[in-house]
Design a protein around this motif. Structure first.
Motif, PDB file in Angstrom:
ATOM      1  N   ASP A  67     -11.856   4.236  -1.192  1.00 22.56           N
ATOM      2  CA  ASP A  67     -10.809   5.222  -0.932  1.00 22.56           C
ATOM      3  C   ASP A  67     -11.167   6.624  -1.422  1.00 22.56           C
ATOM      4  O   ASP A  67     -10.289   7.433  -1.701  1.00 22.56           O
ATOM      5  CB  ASP A  67      -9.483   4.769  -1.544  1.00 22.56           C
ATOM      6  CG  ASP A  67      -9.500   4.697  -3.061  1.00 22.56           C
ATOM      7  OD1 ASP A  67     -10.533   5.010  -3.670  1.00 22.56           O
ATOM      8  OD2 ASP A  67      -8.457   4.323  -3.633  1.00 22.56           O
ATOM      9  N   ASP A  91      -9.428   9.222   0.556  1.00 22.70           N
ATOM     10  CA  ASP A  91      -8.032   9.489   0.197  1.00 22.70           C
ATOM     11  C   ASP A  91      -7.951  10.460  -0.982  1.00 22.70           C
ATOM     12  O   ASP A  91      -7.080  11.336  -1.017  1.00 22.70           O
ATOM     13  CB  ASP A  91      -7.321   8.182  -0.154  1.00 22.70           C
ATOM     14  CG  ASP A  91      -7.231   7.231   1.032  1.00 22.70           C
ATOM     15  OD1 ASP A  91      -7.235   7.717   2.178  1.00 22.70           O
ATOM     16  OD2 ASP A  91      -7.158   6.011   0.815  1.00 22.70           O
ATOM     17  N   ASP A 127       0.383   4.274  -2.479  1.00 23.70           N
ATOM     18  CA  ASP A 127       0.055   5.609  -1.970  1.00 23.70           C
ATOM     19  C   ASP A 127       1.018   6.653  -2.519  1.00 23.70           C
ATOM     20  O   ASP A 127       0.601   7.753  -2.912  1.00 23.70           O
ATOM     21  CB  ASP A 127       0.101   5.613  -0.439  1.00 23.70           C
ATOM     22  CG  ASP A 127      -1.053   4.840   0.175  1.00 23.70           C
ATOM     23  OD1 ASP A 127      -2.040   4.584  -0.545  1.00 23.70           O
ATOM     24  OD2 ASP A 127      -0.957   4.499   1.370  1.00 23.70           O
ATOM     25  N   ASP A 144       0.817  -1.205   0.000  1.00 24.19           N
ATOM     26  CA  ASP A 144       0.000   0.000   0.000  1.00 24.19           C
ATOM     27  C   ASP A 144       0.854   1.261   0.000  1.00 24.19           C
ATOM     28  O   ASP A 144       0.480   2.276  -0.599  1.00 24.19           O
ATOM     29  CB  ASP A 144      -0.928   0.012   1.216  1.00 24.19           C
ATOM     30  CG  ASP A 144      -2.023  -1.035   1.113  1.00 24.19           C
ATOM     31  OD1 ASP A 144      -2.266  -1.530  -0.001  1.00 24.19           O
ATOM     32  OD2 ASP A 144      -2.637  -1.353   2.151  1.00 24.19           O
ATOM     33  N   ASP A 165      -0.033   9.748  -4.917  1.00 30.36           N
ATOM     34  CA  ASP A 165       0.288  11.132  -4.570  1.00 30.36           C
ATOM     35  C   ASP A 165       0.936  11.845  -5.757  1.00 30.36           C
ATOM     36  O   ASP A 165       0.560  12.966  -6.119  1.00 30.36           O
ATOM     37  CB  ASP A 165       1.247  11.173  -3.374  1.00 30.36           C
ATOM     38  CG  ASP A 165       0.559  10.872  -2.051  1.00 30.36           C
ATOM     39  OD1 ASP A 165      -0.684  10.942  -2.000  1.00 30.36           O
ATOM     40  OD2 ASP A 165       1.273  10.570  -1.072  1.00 30.36           O
TER      41      ASP A 165
END
Length: 426
Positions: free
Chosen positions: A135, A138, A32, A28, A36
């Motif tokens: 998500d 997020d 991530d 993960d 980003d």
């Protein structure tokens, strides 16, 4: 670990059917970091951010918004460059996101062959930030961090199961954004919808039995769309609600699964729902494997009797709607397709319209006739190894138990209502 051990593109069909894609094995933290970077690149200079499920319905919403904001980029015909083959296309991401009507399923990259897609090559005024139902918070946080002050945010084809899941991230996004609009067609809890609206978000929820999210965007934006966009929404709805009255809707759904989201959006903006020959040729080629994986899953199907309903259940990496339809033809009132990544699709019929309640008992949600879930039963990789070697035995048992509970509760509720009716007659 050797790369070839997790690369699924070259696996035999039998093995590909029972194992998850490469994306499942990525940590993960790596995902991530990449998300980003991709979000920051996509939002550079953007005036609008669209957080959307990257399936045909969510991407149709992006196409509508880019049209409304006059954000145009053309996708060239490969033949114009003298390169008519698909050698440079990414491997299948058909399982990277399930159908638009699935909620709370952890599948963002779990089944993808090539999940690490590059950011869109050219900055857009209207930037796409892909997100799956699990998500969305997020994605909101990333837009709050990387979006320019005063950006407009749209959230499309996504529904939080609880307001608490998005509360902090939505507050942060509201600090950055000039406005936030949320367009969806899934079933929302009244308390969740009320809480989101109280923040100042313009939330529009369509009837999940009548509209897809593209329909909601089409009627909500104050813009005079060309008729081709009305047709795009209608044909997208045909697949998203599983009406299957227009054969072009399957083409849109498959193409959205198999190609880069940026390409899909611009192709449907340029060509509408009548896709060009180079796209239909590509889809036809990919469908050879798709149909073979469907056959693998259908061949494993079993029928179980639960409280007067026939429930079909199977396991495999496949296109769940077609497999569910095959089980329906075998007599199933409802169908469960367990995926190698641990998630499952639940499909109903006119005889069984409680799929969302079944999914709700096993960490999921959705619609009465279509839902998704991922039971919280995987503690370590040994549990996943057992899942693959037993073809989802534990997951099947947990979901079938949820079916029994839902059917029993529905029967008790009907009996109670009958008693109340008898009492009132007396």
């Amino acid at each position: 670990m050797y790369d070839e051990l997790i690369q699924s593109g070259d696996l035999s069909l039998a093995r590909k059917s029972v194992l998850p894609g490469t994306g499942f094995f990525l940590p993960d933290t790596l995902e991530d970091d990449l998300e980003d970077q991709q979000t920051e690149a996509a939002l550079e200079g953007a005036e609008v951010a669209v957080i959307a499920d990257p399936d045909a319905d969510g991407l149709a919403c992006v196409a509508l918004l880019r049209e409304a904001y006059d954000d145009v980029q053309n996708i060239p015909d490969p033949d114009e460059d003298g390169d008519g083959d698909d050698a440079d296309r990414p491997e299948s991401v058909a399982d990277a996101t399930d159908d638009a009507d699935e909620e709370n399923v952890v599948i963002a990259a779990g089944d993808a062959d090539e999940p690490l897609e590059e950011p869109e090559p050219t900055p857009h005024t209207v930037a796409l930030v892909p997100a799956s139902p699990h998500d969305v918070e997020d994605a909101l946080a990333r837009v709050a961090e990387y979006g320019d002050e005063g950006i407009d945010i749209f959230v499309c084809d996504l529904a939080p199961d609880r307001y608490e899941y998005v509360e902090d991230e939505l507050a942060a996004a509201l600090e950055t954004a000039d406005s936030i609009a949320w367009y969806d067609h899934h079933q929302w809890g009244d308390d969740v919808a009320r809480a989101v609206r109280e923040t100042g978000v313009d939330l529009v929820i369509g009837d999940s039995d009548e509209e897809c999210s593209a329909d909601v965007v089409y009627r909500s934006l104050e813009y005079e769309f060309d008729p081709m966009y009305e047709e795009l929404a209608a044909v997208t709805r045909d697949h998203d609600l599983w009406l299957r009255e227009d054969p072009r809707s399957d083409d849109l759904a498959d193409y959205a699964y198999w190609t880069d989201p940026a390409e899909y959006v611009e192709v449907v903006r340029e060509y509408g729902v009548d896709l060009p020959e180079w796209v239909t040729d590509y889809i036809a080629e990919r469908r050879v494997e798709k149909e073979a994986l469907i056959d693998q899953a259908v061949g494993r199907a079993e029928l179980r009797e639960i409280g007067g309903y026939t429930v079909g259940i199977t396991y495999g990496r496949c296109s769940q709607n077609e497999v569910a339809e095959a089980m329906r033809e075998q007599g199933a009132d409802a169908s469960v397709i367990v995926k190698p990544a641990g998630s499952a699709s639940i499909r109903g019929t006119d005889e069984f319209e409680l799929c969302h309640e079944v999914a709700g008992k096993v960490n999921g949600g959705g619609h009465p006739k279509a839902a998704g879930c991922k039971p919280d039963i995987y503690d370590d990789m040994l549990d996943y190894a057992n899942h693959w070697t037993t073809r989802g035995a534990v997951t099947k048992r947990v979901i079938l138990d949820a079916f029994r509970d839902v059917v029993d509760e529905a029967a008790e509720e009907q009996a109670a209502e009958a008693d109340d009716a008898d009492a009132s007659d007396d």
